[in-house]
Design a protein around this motif. Structure first.
Motif, short mmCIF file in Angstrom:
data_model
loop_
_atom_site.label_atom_id
_atom_site.label_comp_id
_atom_site.label_asym_id
_atom_site.label_seq_id
_atom_site.Cartn_x
_atom_site.Cartn_y
_atom_site.Cartn_z
N PRO A 216 95.16 66.03 90.03
CA PRO A 216 95.98 67.20 90.32
C PRO A 216 96.55 67.86 89.07
O PRO A 216 96.73 67.23 88.02
N ARG A 217 96.83 69.13 89.21
CA ARG A 217 97.44 69.92 88.15
C ARG A 217 98.77 69.27 87.73
O ARG A 217 99.59 68.91 88.57
N LEU A 218 98.95 69.11 86.42
CA LEU A 218 100.18 68.53 85.87
C LEU A 218 100.52 67.20 86.54
O LEU A 218 101.67 66.90 86.83
N GLY A 219 99.49 66.40 86.78
CA GLY A 219 99.68 65.12 87.44
C GLY A 219 98.59 64.13 87.05
O GLY A 219 97.93 64.29 86.01
N TRP A 220 98.38 63.13 87.89
CA TRP A 220 97.46 62.05 87.56
C TRP A 220 96.81 61.51 88.83
O TRP A 220 97.29 61.73 89.95
N ALA A 221 95.71 60.80 88.65
CA ALA A 221 95.05 60.08 89.74
C ALA A 221 94.58 58.75 89.20
O ALA A 221 94.04 58.67 88.08
N ALA A 222 94.79 57.67 89.98
CA ALA A 222 94.38 56.33 89.59
C ALA A 222 93.22 55.90 90.47
O ALA A 222 93.30 55.98 91.70
N VAL A 223 92.12 55.45 89.84
CA VAL A 223 90.93 55.04 90.58
C VAL A 223 90.51 53.64 90.16
O VAL A 223 90.88 53.15 89.07
N ARG A 224 89.73 53.00 91.02
CA ARG A 224 89.16 51.67 90.74
C ARG A 224 87.72 51.67 91.22
O ARG A 224 87.43 52.14 92.32
N PHE A 225 86.82 51.17 90.40
CA PHE A 225 85.42 51.09 90.85
C PHE A 225 84.78 49.80 90.35
O PHE A 225 85.24 49.19 89.37
N LEU A 226 83.74 49.40 91.06
CA LEU A 226 82.98 48.21 90.73
C LEU A 226 81.73 48.61 89.97
O LEU A 226 80.87 49.34 90.50
N ALA A 227 81.62 48.16 88.73
CA ALA A 227 80.50 48.54 87.86
C ALA A 227 79.32 47.61 88.15
O ALA A 227 79.05 46.66 87.40
N ASP A 228 78.61 47.88 89.25
CA ASP A 228 77.56 46.96 89.68
C ASP A 228 76.19 47.63 89.80
O ASP A 228 75.28 47.07 90.41
N ASN A 229 76.04 48.82 89.24
CA ASN A 229 74.78 49.56 89.34
C ASN A 229 74.27 49.84 87.94
O ASN A 229 74.73 50.77 87.27
N PRO A 230 73.31 49.04 87.43
CA PRO A 230 72.91 49.16 86.03
C PRO A 230 72.30 50.52 85.71
O PRO A 230 71.57 51.09 86.50
N GLY A 231 72.63 51.00 84.52
CA GLY A 231 72.09 52.28 84.07
C GLY A 231 73.05 52.99 83.14
O GLY A 231 74.04 52.43 82.66
N VAL A 232 72.73 54.24 82.87
CA VAL A 232 73.57 55.13 82.07
C VAL A 232 74.03 56.25 82.99
O VAL A 232 73.22 57.10 83.39
N TRP A 233 75.29 56.25 83.33
CA TRP A 233 75.82 57.14 84.36
C TRP A 233 76.79 58.13 83.75
O TRP A 233 77.68 57.76 82.99
N TYR A 234 76.62 59.38 84.12
CA TYR A 234 77.46 60.47 83.61
C TYR A 234 78.79 60.49 84.36
O TYR A 234 78.84 60.36 85.59
N MET A 235 79.88 60.62 83.61
CA MET A 235 81.22 60.83 84.18
C MET A 235 81.72 62.14 83.60
O MET A 235 81.81 62.29 82.39
N HIS A 236 82.06 63.11 84.47
CA HIS A 236 82.41 64.42 83.94
C HIS A 236 83.25 65.22 84.93
O HIS A 236 83.27 64.93 86.13
#
Length: 597
Positions: A537-557
């Motif tokens: 959100p604008r002027l705010g934050w978001a907290a996420v959690r994920f399981l890194a279980d899928n091998p490869g090179v993944w784009y985050m954007h």
């Protein structure tokens, strides 16, 4: 590479279609095939003829409709003058990073005059996703829905009809030129119109003749599942239908606990499934989509808005058909609380087989999303704050993403794959030039200080940044926490952060600066929504959690096109697991080559 035979393709598709019908009759998985011919065609809107890059002559492009568990093959035939890749937005691509479709990250692009077949697996996913070009700005016209229906039953009453609703933009200017403008540091371009299913709607006219708008014909008492996706380059949209309510049942192809609202908020890259009951007095009603934007002192662009018509069937007591459709009262385009509250209402519909929320994290990152600047022509010092001596960039922890110089020859994914097979003895590759995404920014400040929004002089000392091939490696099976902090640096847009190949549990969101002691206590570890695109959100934050279980090179954007084009991106490298079943398989034998002519 051999050219793809269109005649053979049409025959193959016909045979496979018959096989798919037979398989569906007995509930078996089917093999589904599509042919995407990418070409340029002229389209006329707003009295201007524009050359547009499209798939199969359609805008939006064809919808892919499958059943969970099917296998999918999409033959992409590139008859355009552009290098093309297609990204299957939200598909997890388990052990199939080769088909993710990010140029020079996962594959060499499909050159003009060449073709490539993407082979996709949709096991374990249900709902609305989408596909789009992952080439700067071309996704504005190269996109379409990707619908995965359940093999058994929906976790809600089956709707009478399903309708894709694609919110997009019409650009009268050439999209390749738009991309070049971004690279050259010019960011004041804006779209000519908002579209709903490719139609501009009656808010726009050409010499007094109104543009066509989408018409949704409904019958009293019937229930409609609207599959909404936001394919726009720039704007989050608020959507309302006069006299009707939405019951939201899914977001990013993950079921949510149903809730009812008169307005939905959908950011670029996001998808939503919502039930609408035709229970109003028969007549005509406008469905309106209005683009949100941050208020001043952020730079303002013309308001983006379009509308379609929900029309009750003739003979249903429509009343005065000459009367104009009823219009909804829309939220103010600057009211970001509409988005904040909507996304805060999302929670997972926990069902048997739903992935559990990991109780703790192995790694924790604090990632600040903000603007910065670099000096032109490689200079070490220059004037900032909008000066032509510098170029504005977007950053993650004060680093703006760029591909390694040597990645022009080999995609990062191929280098990673063959590096592993050589036991890490590779030298001179793009992997050597990766810059590790820091755990937190090197220079903390008051991230939501409103005084930093206008260009200069208050923010000038924070502007200097650098460009690098930003990356982060994770061991297979690691649980990763990321807090995305939105910072007030020259703009305050929200940021739809999209992670390829994985879903993220959205544990919490908040206003102002994230505080570890205070805000960790607010984490939802019971039924947080699962999203592939998380709106920070604008002027705010978001907290996420994920399981890194899928091998490869993944784009985050970020999924705002301007933001990703000028650097708000990183690559997440997920290592192989300990078994053959958890390791990345070899690339397809027909994988595109970068030296194709």
């Amino acid at each position: 590479m051999a050219k793809f035979s269109m005649a053979a393709s049409n025959l193959c598709v016909a045979i496979v279609a018959l096989a798919a019908v037979a398989a569906a009759a007995v509930g078996e998985a089917a093999a589904v095939e599509h042919t995407f011919v990418v070409s340029e065609m002229k389209m006329t809107h707003l009295c201007n003829e524009t050359l547009v890059t499209v798939v199969n002559g359609q805008l939006p492009g064809p919808a892919i409709e499958v059943t969970e568990g099917d296998s999918v093959a999409v033959h992409v035939v590139n008859k355009s003058p552009h290098n093309i890749t297609i990204h299957w937005h939200g598909l997890k691509q388990r052990l199939n990073c080769w088909a993710d479709g990010v140029p020079m990250v996962t594959q060499c692009p499909i050159r003009p005059g060449h073709n490539f077949t993407y082979r996709l697996n949709v096991t374990g996913q249900e709902g609305t996703l989408w596909w789009h070009a992952h080439v700067s700005c071309l996704r504005a016209s190269l996109h379409g829905a990707f619908i995965i229906r359940p093999r058994h039953a929906y976790p809600f009453p089956k709707p009478d009809k399903e309708i894709p609703i694609v919110i997009g933009e019409w650009w009268s200017m050439n999209l390749a030129q738009l991309a070049k403008n971004m690279e050259d540091g010019y960011y004041d371009d804006s779209s000519s119109a908002t579209t709903i299913n490719g139609k501009l709607g009656d808010l726009y006219n050409c010499s007094g003749v109104v543009e066509d708008g989408l018409v949704l014909d409904v019958e009293p008492g019937k229930t409609y599942l609207l599959r909404l996706l936001n394919a726009a380059l720039y704007s989050e949209y608020y959507v309302k239908i006069a006299g009707h309510e939405f019951t939201v049942v899914s977001a990013d192809a993950n079921y949510v606990r149903p809730f009812t609202t008169d307005v939905v908020a959908i950011g670029p890259g996001e998808t939503l499934d919502a039930l609408v009951v035709a229970n109003a007095i028969p007549g005509r009603y406008y469905m309106v989509a209005v683009g949100g934007q941050a208020p001043k002192p952020d730079i303002q662009i013309p308001e983006t808005r379009s509308r379609a018509t929900v029309r009750y069937a003739i003979g249903a007591g429509n009343g005065d058909e000459a009367a104009p459709p009823v219009a909804p009262e829309m939220p103010d385009q600057h009211d970001f609380m509409v988005s904040f509250n909507f996304h805060g209402n999302l929670s997972s519909l926990n069902r048997p087989g739903s992935p559990p929320v990991p109780a703790t994290a192995d790694e924790s990152l604090f990632v600040v999303l903000r603007m910065g600047s670099i000096c032109r022509r490689g200079r070490l010092s220059c004037k900032r704050s909008g000066s032509k001596e510098s170029i504005i960039v977007e950053t993650m922890n004060n680093v703006s993403f760029q591909l390694p110089a040597v990645a022009a020859a080999t995609p990062l994914l191929e280098e990673l794959y063959y590096d592993h097979r050589r036991n890490g003895t590779v030298g001179g590759s793009g992997l050597d030039q990766l810059y590790t995404l820091p755990d937190r920014p090197a220079r903390p400040f008051n991230y939501t200080d409103r005084a930093l929004i206008p260009w200069g002089p208050n923010e000038a000392w924070l502007e200097p940044t650098e460009k690098a091939a930003l990356a982060r490696r994770f061991r297979h099976g690691a649980v990763v926490d990321i807090v995305f902090q939105n910072a007030a640096m020259m703009d305050t847009d929200n940021h739809p952060m999209h992670l390829h190949g994985h879903d993220m549990f959205v544990l919490a969101q908040g206003h102002d600066n994230y505080d570890t002691v205070r805000d960790v206590a607010r984490y939802n570890l019971v039924d947080p929504p699962l999203k592939n695109t998380v709106l920070v959100p604008r002027l705010g934050w978001a907290a996420v959690r994920f399981l890194a279980d899928n091998p490869g090179v993944w784009y985050m954007h970020c999924h705002y096109e301007l933001h990703v084009s000028i650097g708000m991106a990183a690559v997440f490298i997920i290592e192989d697991g300990p078994t053959l079943e958890s390791a990345l398989p070899p690339p397809p034998v027909d994988f595109p080559k970068c030296d194709q002519q």
